[in-house]
Design a protein around this motif. Structure first.
Motif, mmCIF file in Angstrom:
data_model
loop_
_atom_site.group_PDB
_atom_site.id
_atom_site.type_symbol
_atom_site.label_atom_id
_atom_site.label_comp_id
_atom_site.label_asym_id
_atom_site.label_seq_id
_atom_site.Cartn_x
_atom_site.Cartn_y
_atom_site.Cartn_z
ATOM 1 N N THR A 65 0.841 -1.225 0.289
ATOM 2 C CA THR A 65 -0.339 0.286 0.168
ATOM 3 C C THR A 65 0.819 0.905 -0.419
ATOM 4 O OG1 THR A 65 0.192 0.071 2.350
ATOM 5 C CG2 THR A 65 -2.076 -0.617 1.311
ATOM 6 N N ALA A 66 0.555 2.322 -0.505
ATOM 7 C CA ALA A 66 0.759 3.358 -0.461
ATOM 8 C C ALA A 66 -0.035 4.569 0.225
ATOM 9 C CB ALA A 66 1.864 4.094 -1.933
ATOM 10 N N VAL A 67 0.607 5.676 1.214
ATOM 11 C CA VAL A 67 0.322 6.388 1.897
ATOM 12 C C VAL A 67 1.080 7.722 1.802
ATOM 13 C CG1 VAL A 67 -1.087 4.887 3.703
ATOM 14 C CG2 VAL A 67 0.559 6.212 5.213
ATOM 15 N N VAL A 116 4.568 -3.462 7.945
ATOM 16 C CA VAL A 116 6.146 -2.401 8.491
ATOM 17 C C VAL A 116 5.345 -1.258 7.214
ATOM 18 C CG1 VAL A 116 8.384 -2.886 7.746
ATOM 19 C CG2 VAL A 116 6.286 -5.243 8.584
ATOM 20 N N ALA A 117 5.891 -0.290 7.959
ATOM 21 C CA ALA A 117 6.614 0.885 7.325
ATOM 22 C C ALA A 117 7.516 0.829 6.664
ATOM 23 C CB ALA A 117 5.445 1.571 8.268
ATOM 24 N N PHE A 118 7.987 1.047 5.106
ATOM 25 C CA PHE A 118 9.031 1.658 4.826
ATOM 26 C C PHE A 118 8.944 2.810 4.038
ATOM 27 C CE2 PHE A 118 10.797 -2.957 4.009
ATOM 28 C CZ PHE A 118 9.453 -3.709 4.201
ATOM 29 N N GLU A 140 2.044 -8.888 6.281
ATOM 30 C CA GLU A 140 0.615 -9.078 5.564
ATOM 31 C C GLU A 140 0.614 -7.799 4.831
ATOM 32 O OE1 GLU A 140 -2.038 -10.072 8.457
ATOM 33 O OE2 GLU A 140 -1.538 -11.641 8.875
ATOM 34 N N GLU A 141 0.794 -6.817 5.481
ATOM 35 C CA GLU A 141 0.616 -5.179 4.752
ATOM 36 C C GLU A 141 2.625 -4.680 4.918
ATOM 37 O OE1 GLU A 141 -1.449 -1.895 6.250
ATOM 38 O OE2 GLU A 141 -1.059 -0.702 4.805
ATOM 39 N N ALA A 142 2.789 -4.143 3.578
ATOM 40 C CA ALA A 142 3.888 -3.484 3.322
ATOM 41 C C ALA A 142 3.619 -2.365 2.920
ATOM 42 C CB ALA A 142 4.967 -4.564 2.326
ATOM 43 N N ARG A 143 3.567 -1.203 3.950
ATOM 44 C CA ARG A 143 3.450 0.421 3.331
ATOM 45 C C ARG A 143 4.595 1.054 3.502
ATOM 46 N NH1 ARG A 143 0.276 2.514 9.226
ATOM 47 N NH2 ARG A 143 -0.952 1.070 8.516
ATOM 48 N N ILE A 144 4.044 1.481 1.957
ATOM 49 C CA ILE A 144 4.950 2.599 1.752
ATOM 50 C C ILE A 144 4.595 4.056 1.419
ATOM 51 C CG2 ILE A 144 6.809 3.558 -0.072
ATOM 52 C CD1 ILE A 144 6.431 0.921 -1.593
ATOM 53 N N VAL A 145 4.783 4.734 2.248
ATOM 54 C CA VAL A 145 5.115 6.096 3.061
ATOM 55 C C VAL A 145 5.552 6.982 2.632
ATOM 56 C CG1 VAL A 145 4.776 7.500 5.544
ATOM 57 C CG2 VAL A 145 4.738 4.636 5.717
ATOM 58 N N ALA A 146 4.985 8.069 1.879
ATOM 59 C CA ALA A 146 5.392 9.521 0.891
ATOM 60 C C ALA A 146 5.689 10.154 1.753
ATOM 61 C CB ALA A 146 4.719 8.926 -0.333
ATOM 62 N N PHE A 147 6.303 11.101 1.369
ATOM 63 C CA PHE A 147 6.653 12.074 2.422
ATOM 64 C C PHE A 147 5.767 13.433 1.784
ATOM 65 C CE2 PHE A 147 9.766 15.630 5.304
ATOM 66 C CZ PHE A 147 9.071 14.281 6.236
ATOM 67 N N GLU A 151 1.485 10.613 -5.486
ATOM 68 C CA GLU A 151 0.458 10.433 -6.955
ATOM 69 C C GLU A 151 1.528 9.656 -7.586
ATOM 70 O OE1 GLU A 151 -1.553 10.856 -10.038
ATOM 71 O OE2 GLU A 151 -1.792 11.453 -8.224
ATOM 72 N N ARG A 152 2.926 9.473 -7.601
ATOM 73 C CA ARG A 152 3.882 8.429 -8.471
ATOM 74 C C ARG A 152 3.205 6.928 -7.872
ATOM 75 N NH1 ARG A 152 8.942 12.378 -8.570
ATOM 76 N NH2 ARG A 152 9.673 11.350 -9.434
#
Ligand code: AR6
Length: 171
Positions: free
Chosen positions: A7-9, A114-116, A147-154, A160-161
């Motif tokens: 996921t991305a947030v 896990v948040a990356f 289960e969830e790998a969350r990519i955190v965009a600053f 958006e990308r």
């Protein structure tokens, strides 16, 4: 075992309520700027104290290891050292290794969420679109119990990308 849902947030990595947050560290493992600085500030001195005990000689580029998360909402920090593109470290397998090794450490811990951050894409200067590709390719393909790998965009531009990339299978 399967592959994680990616996921991305948009947000701050230090505010994520997940089992583990990933730190974009450096080989010395004694703190720094960017995500590393934010994690040490928000996690408090327990994070550095644990780094000194667990990583007396630092950590190799592409490798990962864990410490307490101190005062962060997460339980653990998984530290990984991305390649420093700006300094000429341009072997892409070192970057994908960061994501793979972080998931292995997460499995060792029993972390399910896990948040990356987007490793190497800030101070280390890895071009953002390829950093996104490396993250998405590796996280979507690695067998693990996360289960969830969350990519955190600053920022919104990066989110958006990331969202565009996640809408474009095959990964
Ligand atoms: N939450 C989420 N993302 C963030 C945050 C935050 N709080 N702060 C920055 N980003 P960087 P690197 C984004 O520079 O390139 C340190 O000094 C940032 O916009 O943190 O791997 C270490 O000690 C970028 O997209 O990590 C090393 O010396 C991404 O996170 C070196 O920097 C990664 O940026 C590591 O550089």
């Amino acid at each position: 075992m399967s592959t994680p849902t990616v996921t991305a947030v948009r947000g701050d990595i230090t505010a994520q309520h997940v089992d583990a947050v990933v730190n974009a560290a450096n080989r010395r493992m004694r703190g720094g700027g960017g995500v590393d600085g934010a994690i040490h500030r928000a996690g408090g001195p327990a994070v550095l104290a644990d780094c000194i005990v667990r990583f007396p000689r630092g950590l190799a580029t592409g490798d990962a290891g864990w410490t307490t998360a101190g005062d962060l909402p997460a339980r653990w920090v998984i530290h990984t050292v991305g390649p420093n593109f700006r300094a000429g470290e341009r072997d892409r397998t070192l970057l994908t290794s960061c994501y793979r090794r972080a998931l292995e450490v997460a499995d060792d811990l029993g972390a399910r969420t896990v948040a990356f951050p987007l490793i190497s894409s800030g101070i280390y200067g890895w071009p953002a679109d390829d950093a996104i590709d490396a993250a998405v390719e590796t996280l979507t393909a690695t067998m693990c119990d996360v289960e969830e790998a969350r990519i955190v965009a600053f920022d919104d531009g990066l989110l958006e990308r990331l969202e565009q990339r996640l809408r474009r299978p095959p990964y």
